[in-house]
Design a protein around this motif. Structure first.
Motif, PDB file in Angstrom:
ATOM      1  N   SER A  53       0.858  -1.183   0.000  1.00 48.55           N
ATOM      2  CA  SER A  53       0.000   0.000   0.000  1.00 48.55           C
ATOM      3  C   SER A  53       0.895   1.234   0.000  1.00 48.55           C
ATOM      4  CB  SER A  53      -0.912   0.001   1.232  1.00 48.55           C
ATOM      5  OG  SER A  53      -1.686   1.179   1.281  1.00 48.55           O
ATOM      6  N   ARG A  76       0.658   8.050  -4.233  1.00 50.68           N
ATOM      7  CA  ARG A  76       0.754   8.123  -5.694  1.00 50.68           C
ATOM      8  C   ARG A  76       2.176   8.337  -6.189  1.00 50.68           C
ATOM      9  NH1 ARG A  76      -3.308   9.869  -8.479  1.00 50.68           N
ATOM     10  NH2 ARG A  76      -2.209   8.849 -10.174  1.00 50.68           N
ATOM     11  N   ALA A 132       6.385   2.976  -6.232  1.00 45.29           N
ATOM     12  CA  ALA A 132       5.861   2.050  -7.228  1.00 45.29           C
ATOM     13  C   ALA A 132       7.003   1.324  -7.930  1.00 45.29           C
ATOM     14  CB  ALA A 132       4.995   2.802  -8.239  1.00 45.29           C
ATOM     15  N   ARG A 170       0.815  -7.189  -5.048  1.00 44.27           N
ATOM     16  CA  ARG A 170      -0.193  -6.302  -5.631  1.00 44.27           C
ATOM     17  C   ARG A 170      -0.019  -4.908  -5.030  1.00 44.27           C
ATOM     18  NH1 ARG A 170      -3.049 -10.502  -3.645  1.00 44.27           N
ATOM     19  NH2 ARG A 170      -4.156  -9.166  -2.168  1.00 44.27           N
ATOM     20  N   GLN A 171       0.086  -3.902  -5.883  1.00 41.03           N
ATOM     21  CA  GLN A 171       0.234  -2.527  -5.423  1.00 41.03           C
ATOM     22  C   GLN A 171      -1.139  -1.888  -5.275  1.00 41.03           C
ATOM     23  OE1 GLN A 171       3.242  -0.065  -7.222  1.00 41.03           O
ATOM     24  NE2 GLN A 171       4.326  -1.838  -8.073  1.00 41.03           N
ATOM     25  N   VAL A 172      -1.332  -1.192  -4.152  1.00 45.36           N
ATOM     26  CA  VAL A 172      -2.611  -0.552  -3.850  1.00 45.36           C
ATOM     27  C   VAL A 172      -2.368   0.933  -3.650  1.00 45.36           C
ATOM     28  CG1 VAL A 172      -4.571  -0.454  -2.273  1.00 45.36           C
ATOM     29  CG2 VAL A 172      -3.493  -2.659  -2.770  1.00 45.36           C
ATOM     30  N   ALA A 173      -2.965   1.776  -4.471  1.00 47.87           N
ATOM     31  CA  ALA A 173      -2.880   3.224  -4.293  1.00 47.87           C
ATOM     32  C   ALA A 173      -3.807   3.646  -3.154  1.00 47.87           C
ATOM     33  CB  ALA A 173      -3.255   3.947  -5.585  1.00 47.87           C
ATOM     34  N   ASP A 227      -1.285   4.493 -13.823  1.00 47.17           N
ATOM     35  CA  ASP A 227      -1.200   3.677 -12.609  1.00 47.17           C
ATOM     36  C   ASP A 227      -2.513   2.923 -12.408  1.00 47.17           C
ATOM     37  OD1 ASP A 227       0.142   2.698 -10.419  1.00 47.17           O
ATOM     38  OD2 ASP A 227      -0.339   4.371  -9.110  1.00 47.17           O
ATOM     39  N   ASP A 284      -3.517  -0.248 -12.520  1.00 49.04           N
ATOM     40  CA  ASP A 284      -3.630  -1.445 -11.686  1.00 49.04           C
ATOM     41  C   ASP A 284      -3.733  -1.083 -10.209  1.00 49.04           C
ATOM     42  OD1 ASP A 284      -3.539  -3.075 -13.892  1.00 49.04           O
ATOM     43  OD2 ASP A 284      -1.356  -3.323 -13.831  1.00 49.04           O
ATOM     44  N   ALA A 285      -2.893  -0.154  -9.764  1.00 48.21           N
ATOM     45  CA  ALA A 285      -2.949   0.268  -8.363  1.00 48.21           C
ATOM     46  C   ALA A 285      -4.255   0.985  -8.063  1.00 48.21           C
ATOM     47  CB  ALA A 285      -1.757   1.181  -8.040  1.00 48.21           C
ATOM     48  N   ASN A 319      -6.921  -1.694  -7.670  1.00 50.92           N
ATOM     49  CA  ASN A 319      -6.766  -2.363  -6.368  1.00 50.92           C
ATOM     50  C   ASN A 319      -7.204  -1.466  -5.221  1.00 50.92           C
ATOM     51  OD1 ASN A 319      -5.731  -4.689  -7.552  1.00 50.92           O
ATOM     52  ND2 ASN A 319      -3.615  -3.962  -7.449  1.00 50.92           N
TER      53      ASN A 319
END
Length: 553
Positions: free
Chosen positions: A210, A213, A218, A229-232, A506, A508-509, A512
């Motif tokens: 997590s 931005r 990243a 898995r990247q989470v913004a 960005d 994908d993030a 998520n």
């Protein structure tokens, strides 16, 4: 009925005597039991000699307690052991080479971890166990080093990453939080992709990262934890949207200082004449200076963009060009030069009554005193001379420098007035209200939003996008994100189009962030705690001490 109580500082020690001195208690103990060799573990009954250890213990009746332990040196009779003589150790009483008992060391470590050096020193002295602040902090750091060296590596599955400032605008560090256990797992001394990626490589069990931005973390997650898995962070997504709205509603900049005019070799400066013969010369000279300033401003914007795209940081650009950091931060986010700041028109300025003055001038009323009296009845609060200067170009008819070419007046950006106070609504206030749901507003805020929507179709469109974006962030599903991005790019508003492009980069993030339950809220809270500790410790808050105090005991 008599009750006998046997007291001892640790198990296996016999108390020989207890004496109360003038300043402290003195407890003498000894150990008569055979002691195993620390090398081979064989017990020895062959005493070589004795020695004394003096230890500080918990206070009694507000007075310090000193433990004098009479311990032995023993001969190891095991021929295969490398040791021939070993000293008797009592781990239940104190660690080797320690000058405090284990229980006192635990109290000192706990107070140092929670309160810091000097507060703990004052409290320990008041409790009858004096310890200096330097000793408290040294013991805390030593305990942290021993724990990290001996304990197995903690398995982190969900990591929150964010930066914190050693010195704001200068250098930064990185904090990593285990979001499942809600604990800080490490504090890094710098903010770089390589250092953070190395930490991720040392913890291969990370499944979710997590972050905010920033592209730096990243990239670190892609290098060090490609399986994660990247989470913004949802808060930062909404904050970035609000900042985009603010820039769209009012991209105002401070004027360039006069000292920069003519500084460039490509722009020749035109000095002011020593004597102005008439008012038309003054108007012409003012417009010449305004054009030169605009040219210098455009050239400066090009230089800033070139340096930023060449890899220079914002601080380096500000120092090199002698500009303020805030100006550089605003300009590097734009692709074109923003408009000059224009003050809102007020009844004290003749331009506020420009329509009325133009109509009366066309009707042949050109006397300043007549016009002054007429606009005075309509609320003009300025001076007679101010109005005369405003009307002078109209009277002379020479408002340009090149023959019949007329210079277009600078457009005045109209601002919406607050319906209650009558003051101009700032872009910051308008942007904050743009992303706020109506159910969370006060009656005054609702009236302000209605006034903004009535005055600006652009604000109305951005508020509609803002409410849909908030709904996506709280909906738990990313099904509508692609449709929202298409609508944002088709809105015709530059700020919304630019924000949609950054989300696409960005994506994908961002998806998520909508579907995953994790966020960086815990990490932000730990950063607030870190800042409190750092400021309380003044100049002693190095990375080792911060790590020791941030990580749990």
């Amino acid at each position: 009925m008599k009750t006998s109580i046997t007291w001892s500082p640790a198990a296996g020690l016999n108390v020989v005597s207890v004496e109360r001195g003038e300043h402290a208690w003195t407890v003498t103990v000894e150990n008569r039991q055979p002691t195993p060799c620390p090398g081979c573990g064989a017990r020895s009954k062959s005493r070589h000699s004795t020695y004394w250890r003096t230890l500080r213990d918990l206070s009694a009746q507000g007075a310090p307690v000193v433990v004098n332990a009479r311990l032995g040196r023993w001969r190891c009779r095991n021929q295969r052991c490398d040791r021939r003589i070993f000293t008797e150790r009592v781990p239940n009483l104190a660690a080797p080479f320690a000058r405090r008992t284990a229980r006192l060391a635990g109290i000192v470590r706990l107070l140092g971890h929670s309160a810091g050096g000097r507060p703990s020193e004052r409290l320990m002295r008041r409790l009858g166990m004096p310890v200096s602040d330097t000793t408290i902090l040294a013991g805390l750091k030593e305990h942290a080093r021993a724990r990290s060296g001996s304990s197995p590596m903690i398995a982190v599955h969900v990591a929150g990453v964010d930066d914190w400032a050693w010195r704001k605008g200068s250098n930064y560090g990185t904090i990593i939080v285990d979001l499942e256990r809600r604990e800080v797992v490490d504090v890094l001394a710098d903010r770089s992709a390589s250092t953070t990626a190395s930490w991720f490589k040392d913890h291969p069990g990370v499944e979710v990262v997590s972050r905010d931005r920033a592209g730096l973390y990243a990239e670190a997650a892609r290098q060090g934890a490609p399986q994660a898995r990247q989470v913004a962070d949802r808060f930062h997504l909404l904050q970035n949207f609000r900042e985009t709205v603010e820039r769209q509603l009012g991209g105002y900049e401070a004027p360039i200082r006069d000292s920069r005019i003519g500084a460039s070799g490509n722009q020749a400066a035109s000095p002011l004449p020593i004597r102005l013969d008439c008012s038309s010369d003054a108007v012409a000279q003012t417009r010449l200076i305004r054009r030169e300033r605009q040219a210098v401003r455009q050239q400066l914007f090009v230089e800033i963009r070139a340096l930023f795209e060449g890899g220079s940081s914002i601080g380096e650009i500000a120092r090199k060009l002698g500009l303020g950091r805030r100006r550089v931060e605003r300009w590097v986010r734009r692709i074109d030069l923003p408009d000059r700041n224009t003050m809102a028109l007020t009844p004290s300025k003749p331009a506020y009554f420009g329509v009325l003055l133009e109509r009366r001038w066309a009707e042949g009323i050109t006397k300043v005193r007549h016009l002054f009296a007429e606009i005075g009845h309509h609320g003009y609060t300025g001076s007679f001379s101010h109005l005369a200067r405003f009307l002078a170009p109209w009277r002379n008819g020479e408002s340009s420098l090149e023959g019949d070419e007329q210079e277009e007046p600078a457009p005045v950006r109209m601002r919406t007035l607050d319906p209650i106070t009558g003051r101009v609504i700032s872009p910051l206030t308008a942007a904050a209200l743009c992303v706020k749901p109506r159910g969370q507003m006060t009656a005054r805020q609702v009236a302000t939003v209605d006034a903004l929507k009535a005055a600006s179709a652009e604000f109305t469109a951005m508020r509609g996008l803002a409410m849909r974006f908030r709904g996506l962030l709280r909906g738990g599903t990313a099904d509508g994100l692609d449709a929202w991005l298409i609508d944002a790019r088709g809105s015709g508003i530059y700020g919304m189009q630019r924000f949609a492009r950054t989300i696409r980069q960005d994506i994908d993030a961002a998806r998520n962030a909508v579907s995953e339950p994790w966020s960086n809220g815990q990490t932000e809270g730990q950063i607030n705690r870190l800042k409190t500790l750092k400021r309380a410790m003044y100049g002693r808050a190095g990375v080792e001490l911060l790590r020791a105090r941030m990580m749990p005991l």
